[in-house]
Design an enzyme around this catalytic site. Sequence first.
Site, short mmCIF file in Angstrom:
data_model
loop_
_atom_site.label_atom_id
_atom_site.label_comp_id
_atom_site.label_asym_id
_atom_site.label_seq_id
_atom_site.Cartn_x
_atom_site.Cartn_y
_atom_site.Cartn_z
N HIS B 140 13.59 -28.08 4.63
CA HIS B 140 13.79 -28.41 5.95
C HIS B 140 13.15 -29.77 6.35
O HIS B 140 11.79 -29.88 5.87
CB HIS B 140 13.73 -27.69 7.01
CG HIS B 140 13.92 -27.74 8.35
ND1 HIS B 140 13.21 -28.30 9.34
CD2 HIS B 140 15.18 -27.23 9.22
CE1 HIS B 140 13.78 -28.33 10.49
NE2 HIS B 140 14.95 -27.62 10.44
N ASP B 217 7.96 -21.28 3.71
CA ASP B 217 8.69 -21.45 5.10
C ASP B 217 9.71 -20.09 5.19
O ASP B 217 10.71 -20.29 4.72
CB ASP B 217 9.34 -22.75 5.14
CG ASP B 217 10.18 -23.03 6.12
OD1 ASP B 217 10.54 -21.92 7.03
OD2 ASP B 217 10.71 -24.13 6.43
N GLN B 220 14.26 -18.78 7.50
CA GLN B 220 15.46 -18.28 7.54
C GLN B 220 15.49 -17.01 6.77
O GLN B 220 16.60 -16.48 6.52
CB GLN B 220 16.53 -19.26 6.70
CG GLN B 220 16.52 -20.51 7.28
CD GLN B 220 17.39 -20.46 8.74
OE1 GLN B 220 18.09 -19.49 8.85
NE2 GLN B 220 17.20 -21.49 9.61
N LYS B 243 14.59 -17.72 15.76
CA LYS B 243 15.71 -17.42 14.90
C LYS B 243 15.71 -15.82 14.44
O LYS B 243 16.49 -15.56 13.56
CB LYS B 243 15.42 -18.23 13.46
CG LYS B 243 15.53 -19.87 13.63
CD LYS B 243 14.99 -20.40 12.57
CE LYS B 243 14.74 -21.86 12.79
NZ LYS B 243 16.01 -22.72 13.10
N CYS B 381 19.05 -30.92 9.45
CA CYS B 381 17.62 -31.45 9.31
C CYS B 381 17.28 -31.23 7.83
O CYS B 381 16.09 -30.96 7.29
CB CYS B 381 16.51 -30.50 9.96
SG CYS B 381 16.85 -30.93 11.95
C1 PLP Z 1 14.05 -23.27 7.05
C2 PLP Z 1 13.62 -24.12 8.11
N1 PLP Z 1 12.30 -24.54 8.26
C3 PLP Z 1 11.72 -24.96 9.42
C4 PLP Z 1 12.55 -24.89 10.50
C5 PLP Z 1 11.84 -25.52 11.79
O1 PLP Z 1 11.73 -24.67 12.86
P1 PLP Z 1 11.25 -24.72 14.25
O2 PLP Z 1 12.12 -25.78 14.62
O3 PLP Z 1 11.62 -23.48 14.99
O4 PLP Z 1 9.92 -25.06 14.26
C6 PLP Z 1 13.96 -24.31 10.69
C7 PLP Z 1 14.82 -24.39 11.68
O5 PLP Z 1 15.64 -25.06 12.07
C8 PLP Z 1 14.28 -23.82 9.37
O6 PLP Z 1 15.62 -23.49 9.34
#
Ligand code: PLP
Lengths: 152, 423
Positions: B140, B217, B220, B243, B381
């Site tokens: 991401h 990370d 998900q 999430k 993203c």
């Molecule tokens: C795999 C992953 N990493 C990081 C993020 C970023 O999360 P946040 O926008 O809640 O900080 C997301 C959310 O879209 C994500 O799906």
Amino acid sequence: MSDLRDLYQEVILDHNREPRNFCCPPNANREARGDNPLCGDKVTIYLTLEDGVVKDIGFQGRGCAISVASASLMTEMIKGKTAAEAQALFRRFQASMTGEEEVGGTDDLDKLAVLSGVREFPMRVKCATLSWHTLAAALEDAAEKKISTETA
Amino acid sequence: MTAMGRSQAALTFGSNLSDFDVERVRADFPILSKRIYDRPLVFLDSAASAQKPQAVIDAVRHCYEDEYANIHRGVYYLSAQATLAYEAARAKVQRFLNAREDREIIFTRGATEAINLVASSYGGTFLKEGDEVVLSALEHHSNIVPWQLLRDRMGITIRVVPINDAGEFLLDEYEKLLGPRTKLVAVTHISNALGTVTPVAEITRLAHAHGAIVLLDGCQAVPHQAVDVQTLDCDFYTFSGHKLYGPSGIGALYGKADLLQAMPPYQGGGDMIRSVSFEKTEYADIPQRFEAGTPHIAGAIGLGAAIDYVTALDQEKIAAHEQALLAYATDRLSGIPGLRLFGTAREKASILSFTIDGAHPHDVGTILDRAGIAVRAGHHCTQPVMDRFGIAGTVRASFGLYNSFDEVDALAAGIEQVKEIFG
Ligand SMILES: Cc1ncc(COP(=O)(O)O)c(C=O)c1O
């Protein structure tokens, strides 16, 4: 479904399948790029501007049916117009998309009325106006010729 | 191609549907009874942000109605109550991730802030010019850009592990990238764009063998499976509350205590100090050192409630239900001519990314929306993933614990409508 049919009218689907002036004209002397960072779509507008008249225009890029059809319709309409006429048309079109004005009244605006269904889809208005904003930047020959839906 | 029967899909994945009563679960989520354009809402965008159960809404409300005050500061009753509730939420996150100690859990605004914290505080202190950070092609943007900022600041090098056509993390390519300069590996546990589950235990083991530390990370991952940071042995793990059926604006960073203790603060302010004078400031111990300023108190409490909710439902049962949905949806969708699936990893979560010939993802999204179906359209993203497949974006349907087999059918019917218009 009926407002979907208003949005995706046959003319739009046709321009999406077979965009007009989807090229860089050989003598182009102006260009500007538009981006929609939210979806990654891009459009580049090329102009051959001579004595204040758009002698030729083309576009390239990728996008949804609304943005491709809008760019395609725009190029058909702008060819042969003066820069001032094109800018005026851009302002009228923009006003019609944001609901400030009815679409129609002149031949050109009547043609653009096929896009009026977009007004029922606020999230999609930017798709329809991106190519026009980009055209305006190309016409102005602005130093910063990168347009973004998020700042436009 | 005939659609796999639902009960068969359920059996294949060992989910006894009577065991996980999705209708009862749905009743816990007030928003799911909403109608959109006079159609029942079909919410298939939980990977972007999940809906909230009544228990979470109630916990946030209870905080503001009954026990709200600033934490760690007041000597009075309400402040003590709020502090207790906030710290209890930290302990819930600790148990949820099976961290050794609760001070290894830092509340952040979400995964984005957590990754920036590690890049800035750990990276900015312990990495030097020429050191390498290894990422994967699945990341991401929030696990790419903080490392690029660090690169611009420190002159580190970023190496990227490629994926194959199925969207799988290539372990052998990863191994080749590891070397004496590798100092940190930051990889997603599950891809938000493709659903791929990455081999995090193996990734961590190999990184450690090269003396590098590992950040995972887990945004998900935590909504779909139980996570044990001690078994994984990762050094940092992060996720966002929203999430996981919790509030937005709150998330957590797990870090091994010895690493966190060696790191300087990320931001300066109140609550993160031991003493301040204009000559010298002594920083507070962990986790307060990394929680400058008044935090999202109600958010943390809501996140605690979300964790309670998910664990009470049983994460294994949730996983089985979602895997049955994924199998059924994959079968339904791959039977549609002109539909192309992206992300066909052997091990994946309930995320389906696809394109439809002749129809741009945005147009698909708009048409589905008018049928009451919420999906995400775009690059999610993850532009490098899209570039890998030579596309601008996809339509993404992601399934959460409250999604039903009927909703998969609604999606398939919606796609038929797209084909009617764009046919
Ligand atoms: C795999 C992953 N990493 C990081 C993020 C970023 O999360 P946040 O926008 O809640 O900080 C997301 C959310 O879209 C994500 O799906």
